[in-house]
Motif scaffolding. Structure first.
Motif, PDB file in Angstrom:
ATOM      1  N   ILE A 190       0.851  -1.205   0.000  1.00  0.00           N
ATOM      2  CA  ILE A 190       0.000   0.000   0.000  1.00  0.00           C
ATOM      3  C   ILE A 190       0.882   1.249   0.000  1.00  0.00           C
ATOM      4  O   ILE A 190       1.743   1.404   0.862  1.00  0.00           O
ATOM      5  CB  ILE A 190      -0.928   0.015   1.238  1.00  0.00           C
ATOM      6  N   GLU A 191       0.645   2.099  -0.988  1.00  0.00           N
ATOM      7  CA  GLU A 191       1.408   3.341  -1.129  1.00  0.00           C
ATOM      8  C   GLU A 191       0.710   4.436  -0.297  1.00  0.00           C
ATOM      9  O   GLU A 191      -0.445   4.758  -0.575  1.00  0.00           O
ATOM     10  CB  GLU A 191       1.383   3.723  -2.619  1.00  0.00           C
ATOM     11  N   PRO A 192       1.382   5.005   0.698  1.00  0.00           N
ATOM     12  CA  PRO A 192       0.699   6.060   1.458  1.00  0.00           C
ATOM     13  C   PRO A 192       0.513   7.334   0.617  1.00  0.00           C
ATOM     14  O   PRO A 192       1.375   7.668  -0.188  1.00  0.00           O
ATOM     15  CB  PRO A 192       1.654   6.352   2.626  1.00  0.00           C
ATOM     16  N   LEU A 193      -0.611   7.974   0.814  1.00  0.00           N
ATOM     17  CA  LEU A 193      -0.900   9.271   0.200  1.00  0.00           C
ATOM     18  C   LEU A 193      -1.151  10.197   1.392  1.00  0.00           C
ATOM     19  O   LEU A 193      -2.111   9.994   2.143  1.00  0.00           O
ATOM     20  CB  LEU A 193      -2.147   9.139  -0.689  1.00  0.00           C
ATOM     21  N   VAL A 194      -0.259  11.146   1.598  1.00  0.00           N
ATOM     22  CA  VAL A 194      -0.265  11.862   2.877  1.00  0.00           C
ATOM     23  C   VAL A 194      -0.751  13.306   2.747  1.00  0.00           C
ATOM     24  O   VAL A 194      -0.192  14.099   1.991  1.00  0.00           O
ATOM     25  CB  VAL A 194       1.146  11.840   3.515  1.00  0.00           C
ATOM     26  N   THR A 195      -1.786  13.627   3.496  1.00  0.00           N
ATOM     27  CA  THR A 195      -2.235  15.010   3.609  1.00  0.00           C
ATOM     28  C   THR A 195      -1.414  15.654   4.728  1.00  0.00           C
ATOM     29  O   THR A 195      -1.425  15.172   5.863  1.00  0.00           O
ATOM     30  CB  THR A 195      -3.734  15.083   3.982  1.00  0.00           C
TER      31      THR A 195
END
Ligand code: P53
Length: 474
Positions: free
Chosen positions: A125-130
C-alpha cells in the motif's frame, strides 16, 4: 480502455477523525480537538464561538475518535485484505511539533508515522499523505492567530522539512492542505481562524489564504528538492455548480460560485491570482498584503496533480425564494429537485462527478486524483453485528461508473480513487459517529460508548472485488 494499470484504489482518513490518542506520544493540542459534537459545533468550526479549552458540558469526539493510534496495524491489515493500492491519511501536525513553533521535531511523533508507513508497505500500500487536514497546533492559534500570521509559513516549512526528509522513500504522494477552500466556510476548522467582533472576516480569510498558498508553494518546492520522485497535489472540496434555470442571471451565479472555489486551485495549479479574484477583492475592500517575490514564487512552484473531494454537485440561483439551503451542509446550496439526498441532506449525483472531473481537467490539464467520495449513512448492524450496506454499494458503484465514463469517454487522466472514511470515523461536519462511511464498522456511538471492535460490512467484499477487477466488476 478502463482505468490505468497502476490505478491507485484505496480509502481515506484524517488524523483528527480517527487517531485519538490526543495526549499520547508527546502530542500537543490541536484546534480540531476542541470541536465538540452537538449544536455548538458549527459555531466553533466557523470561528464564531471561541473554544480554547475543554469544558465539562461538551463531548469532544477527536480525543479518542476510533483510537486508530492503537489499532492501526489491525486496520491496515484490513485495508490490505481489500487489496488497497493506496491509503490516504493525514499527519497530525501537533504530533510532530506539539506546540508548532519549536525548532526540533518530536521523535515519538515521527516514529509513529514511520512505523505506520512501513506497515502500509508490507501490504503493497502506497501512502498518500495530507500534510494538514483541518489541523493546527492550538499554541499557534493562541500565540499567532494561526494562518492570520505570515510566520505560519515558516512553521509549516519546518513541518514539511521534517517529514519529507524522514519519510523519503516511504512516501511519494503528498497533499498540502485538505480542502483548502474550506477556509471560506469553516475558518476555524480549515485554518485555525476565529474572529473578533466587527472585524472584516473576508479580509482575514483571504490574507490567511495567501499565507497557506505561499506555504503550499514552498512545500512543493522543498518536496521536489528532497526527492524528485515526490508528487505534490492541491486539494479542493469540489462539486460543480449548476444554474437553477437557464436564466442568464442564474448561469452567471453558478459561474461565480465555482470561481469562489477555483480561486485557490487557480493559484496552486496555474500559479497566478486570477483576474476575477483581484477585481472581487478590490470591490470588497480586501487588501492582501504580500512580500516582494511572492507572485513569482507562486508561479514557479505549482502542483503536480489536482486532487479533490466530491460528494455532491451544487446549485446556484439569484432567486431569493429559492435560497432554501440543503440541510446539514457546510456549503450553502439550493436544492436540486432532480436529485435524491442522503439522510444528512447531501444530494446524490454521480453524473455530477463526471461533470466536475471534466471541469477540473479542462481548466488545469493536469492529472486528477479523487481523494474523497462516499455516502454518510446510518448503519444498523443485525443480530450478528453484520451491516448489509447495499445503499453504500450502489452509491459507490454509480460514482465509479461515472468516473470510468470520464476516463473512457472524455479522456480525463485519473491517477486514483480513495473513498472517504474507508473505516467508520468521526464526522468533520457534525462530530457524530453515527454518520458512517466505512467498509469497516467500528463499534462506537456519538457519546463515546462502544468496544471499538472492527467488523466487515457487506461493502467490504464488494470493494475488494472492484479493486481486483480494476473497476470492471461493479
Ligand atoms: P462529514 C463539507 C462539505 C464537503 C466536504 O464530511 C467536507 C465537509 C465537511 O463537513 O469535508 C470533507 O464528515 C472532509 C472530511 C470529511 C468529509 O468531507 O461532515 O475533507 O474531513 O469528513 C465528509 O460527513
Amino acid at each position: 480502455m478502463g482505468f490505468r494499470k497502476d490505478f491507485l484504489w484505496g480509502g481515506a482518513t484524517a488524523a483528527n477523525q480517527c487517531e485519538g490518542g490526543y495526549k499520547e506520544g508527546g502530542r500537543g493540542l490541536a484546534n480540531v480537538d476542541l470541536a465538540p459534537v452537538g449544536p455548538d459545533r458549527f459555531a466553533v468550526i466557523a470561528g464564531e464561538k471561541k473554544m480554547f479549552q475543554f469544558d465539562d458540558e461538551h463531548f469532544y469526539p477527536a480525543k479518542e475518535a476510533i483510537d486508530m493510534y492503537h489499532h492501526y496495524k489491525e486496520d491496515i491489515a484490513l485495508f490490505g485484505e481489500m487489496g488497497f493500492k493506496t491509503y490516504r491519511l493525514s499527519i497530525a501536525w501537533s504530533r510532530i511539533f506539539p506546540l508548532g513553533d519549536e525548532t526540533e521535531p518530536n521523535e515519538e511523533g515521527l516514529k509513529f508515522y514511520e512505523d505506520l508507513f512501513k506497515e502500509c508497505h508490507k501490504y503493497g500500500i502506497e501512502p498518500l499523505v495530507t500534510i494538514t487536514h483541518f489541523d493546527c497546533p492550538m499554541h499557534l492559534v493562541e500565540k499567532y492567530g494561526a494562518w492570520r500570521s505570515r510566520e505560519m509559513v515558516g512553521f509549516y516549512e519546518n513541518l514539511c522539512r521534517a517529514i519529507f526528509t524522514r519519510y523519503k522513500g516511504l512516501v511519494k504522494y503528498w497533499l498540502t492542505f485538505n480542502e483548502i477552500n474550506m477556509i471560506l466556510h469553516a475558518p476555524f476548522m480549515g485554518a485555525g481562524l476565529y474572529f473578533e467582533e466587527g472585524e472584516n472576516k473576508e479580509q482575514v480569510k483571504y490574507q490567511a489564504a495567501h499565507h497557506e498558498l505561499m506555504a503550499s508553494a514552498l512545500a512543493t518546492k522543498i518536496a521536489h528538492e528532497v526527492d524528485p520522485e515526490n508528487q505534490v497535489g492541491c486539494m479542493l472540496a469540489a462539486g460543480s455548480n449548476y444554474a437553477y434555470t437557464c436564466k442568464p442571471e442564474d448561469v452567471f451565479a453558478s459561474r461565480k460560485a465555482d470561481r469562489e472555489n477555483y480561486f485557490f486551485i487557480d493559484v496552486q495549479s496555474r500559479g497566478e491570482y486570477p483576474a476575477y479574484a483581484l477585481k472581487e477583492m478590490e470591490r470588497n475592500g480586501i487588501n492582501v498584503v504580500m512580500e516582494e517575490g511572492d507572485l513569482d514564487f507562486l508561479k514557479e512552484h505549482t502542483v503536480d496533480f489536482i486532487s479533490f473531494s466530491y460528494y455532491s454537485s451544487r446549485v446556484a440561483t439569484t432567486d431569493p425564494k429559492l435560497l432554501e439551503q440543503t440541510a446539514g451542509n457546510i456549503f450553502a446550496s439550493v436544492k436540486n429537485p432532480y436529485l435524491d439526498a442522503s439522510e444528512w441532506g447531501w444530494q446524490i449525483d454521480p453524473l455530477g462527478l463526471r461533470i466536475t472531473m471534466n471541469d477540473l481537467y479542462d481548466r488545469y490539464q493536469k492529472p486528477l486524483f479523487i481523494v474523497e467520495n462516499g455516502l454518510g449513512a446510518v448503519d444498523t448492524p443485525d443480530e450478528n453485528g453484520y451491516v448489509a450496506d447495499d445503499y453504500r454499494i450502489s452509491y459507490l458503484a454509480e460514482h465509479i461508473q461515472a468516473m470510468r465514463d470520464a476516463v473512457d469517454e472524455d479522456g480525463v487522466d485519473l491517477l486514483g480513487y480513495t473513498t472517504w472514511g474507508c473505516i467508520d470515523l468521526v464526522s468533520a461536519g457534525t462530530g457524530e459517529m453515527k454518520k458512517r462511511y466505512g467498509f469497516i464498522y467500528v463499534d462506537r456511538d456519538n457519546d463515546g460508548n462502544g468496544t471499538l471492535k472492527r467488523s466487515k460490512k457487506k461493502s467490504f467484499d464488494w470493494y475488494k472485488k472492484v479493486i481486483a477487477s480494476n473497476g470492471e466488476d461493479l
